[in-house]
Design a protein around this motif. Structure first.
Motif, short mmCIF file in Angstrom:
data_model
loop_
_atom_site.label_atom_id
_atom_site.label_comp_id
_atom_site.label_asym_id
_atom_site.label_seq_id
_atom_site.Cartn_x
_atom_site.Cartn_y
_atom_site.Cartn_z
N LEU A 286 -17.22 5.05 12.27
CA LEU A 286 -17.32 6.32 12.96
C LEU A 286 -18.23 7.00 12.22
N TRP A 305 -20.57 5.25 22.32
CA TRP A 305 -19.09 5.34 21.99
C TRP A 305 -18.31 4.31 22.48
N SER A 306 -18.47 3.86 23.63
CA SER A 306 -17.80 2.94 24.42
C SER A 306 -17.28 1.69 23.77
N TRP A 309 -15.49 2.19 20.15
CA TRP A 309 -13.97 2.41 20.35
C TRP A 309 -13.38 1.10 20.57
N TRP A 310 -13.99 0.30 21.54
CA TRP A 310 -13.48 -1.39 21.64
C TRP A 310 -13.45 -1.92 20.24
N ALA A 312 -13.08 -0.42 17.36
CA ALA A 312 -12.16 0.17 16.66
C ALA A 312 -10.82 -0.23 17.03
#
Length: 345
Positions: A286, A305-306, A309-310, A312
């Protein structure tokens, strides 16, 4: 079998002998009461010194265990960070390949004598076709204006008539982005009476697909190699943490503890190590994404960002699972080992 001596125990024994010799040489015994009192003092000194040594050894062990856990967490976090970077690279390359294939298509040139109604019907057909990703119509006048702007001079002032005709710029979907499909589609469209010509550069399409295929294959090979190395590194890190406590496992076996009871703390420690390491890896990713977007806005499209987050979520799942599996394997190895095997790695 070699004898293992504890330097702390040897130091404690020598101190006891020295203390005993000093007290005996300086003692002036009068009766049995004095002798008992002297020996009581000696045993009291020995007890205090033994308590000090035990507390010192426990404090040192706690610091060593805490340090090894921190080292394991950061080691696994670095490996998970590499896995996260690899996953983001694969995702970015896949989306780039889709963008490149989405620009593959052909140009449909319209006859000069085609009416506006005929062009409107053909436009509706293109928009309804399942293979069309985008369809852009350019009239003859708009093409003339664009060419005049590129040249920097009005072409219509040099010529008696407009040399350009209307055309459709068709971009096909990814499933049809190959030379065979484009040739078949172009052959069907040419049967339309208002179509003058279909321009498609199939050789360029083949070159693009070939380059993308080689790039994907190389990237997949690198991904498999890095994943294998990552799993080996995580397994070695967790195994070393269990190896440092192998004598605790053997002692628990001697007092009758079951295998499940012995495994439980090591498995929980493995899950905790993987979870903390995954959180650190996600924080690094991040922070890196935020910093890169400050350098260039292009990274907002490359690393949305999608995708972050996947990845992560993926790290938060596989981190504890890999450490749990490594802890189970290492613990079972020392559960099956005897005392002599404890001295071999």
């Amino acid at each position: 079998m070699p004898k293992f001596t504890n330097p702390t125990v040897k130091k404690s024994t020598l101190l006891r002998l020295f203390t005993l010799k000093t007290w005996i040489s300086s003692a002036n015994f009068v009766n049995l009461h004095d002798i008992c009192e002297k020996w009581a003092h000696i045993f009291a000194v020995w007890g205090i010194f033994d308590c000090y040594l035990v507390m010192k050894r426990k404090k040192t062990a706690r610091i060593s265990t805490f340090g090894s856990r921190i080292t394991s967490i950061f080691s696994v976090a670095l490996v998970l960070t590499i896995v996260g970077i690899l996953a983001l690279t694969l995702d970015a390359s896949s989306r780039m390949g889709q963008d490149i294939r989405s620009n593959i298509g052909f140009v449909v040139k319209i006859n000069r004598d085609a009416t506006d109604a005929d062009i409107a019907i053909l436009s509706r057909q293109f928009h309804a076709a399942e293979y069309v990703a985008s369809c852009k119509f350019s009239s003859a006048d708009s093409i003339l204006a664009e060419e005049s702007m590129l040249i920097g001079e009005r072409i219509d002032s040099l010529l008696d008539e407009n040399p350009f005709g209307s055309e459709f710029d068709i971009r096909v979907k990814e499933a049809w982005a190959n030379s065979d499909s484009i040739n078949i589609l172009a052959g069907r469209i040419e049967f339309n009476p208002i179509v003058d010509e279909v321009v498609c550069q199939t050789s360029v399409v083949d070159d693009i697909n070939s380059a993308l295929g080689r790039f994907t294959l190389i990237l997949a090979a690198i991904a498999v190699a890095l994943l294998a190395i990552s799993f080996v590194l995580i397994n070695n890190t967790v195994s070393l943490a269990v190896y440092s406590r192998r004598f605790i496992i053997h002692t628990m076996k001697l007092v009758g503890a079951t295998g499940a009871f012995i495994r439980r703390p090591f498995l929980l420690a493995g899950i905790a190590t993987g979870a903390f390491a995954a959180v650190i890896a996600v924080a690094i990713l991040l922070g890196a994404r935020t910093y890169l977007t400050t350098l260039d806005v292009m990274f907002e499209q490359i690393l949305p960002w999608s995708s972050i987050w996947w990845v992560a979520l993926l790290l938060l799942i596989i981190g504890p699972l890999i450490c749990l599996a490594a802890s189970a394997v290492a613990t079972n190895r020392y559960l099956r080992a005897d005392y002599d095997d404890m001295f071999m790695k």
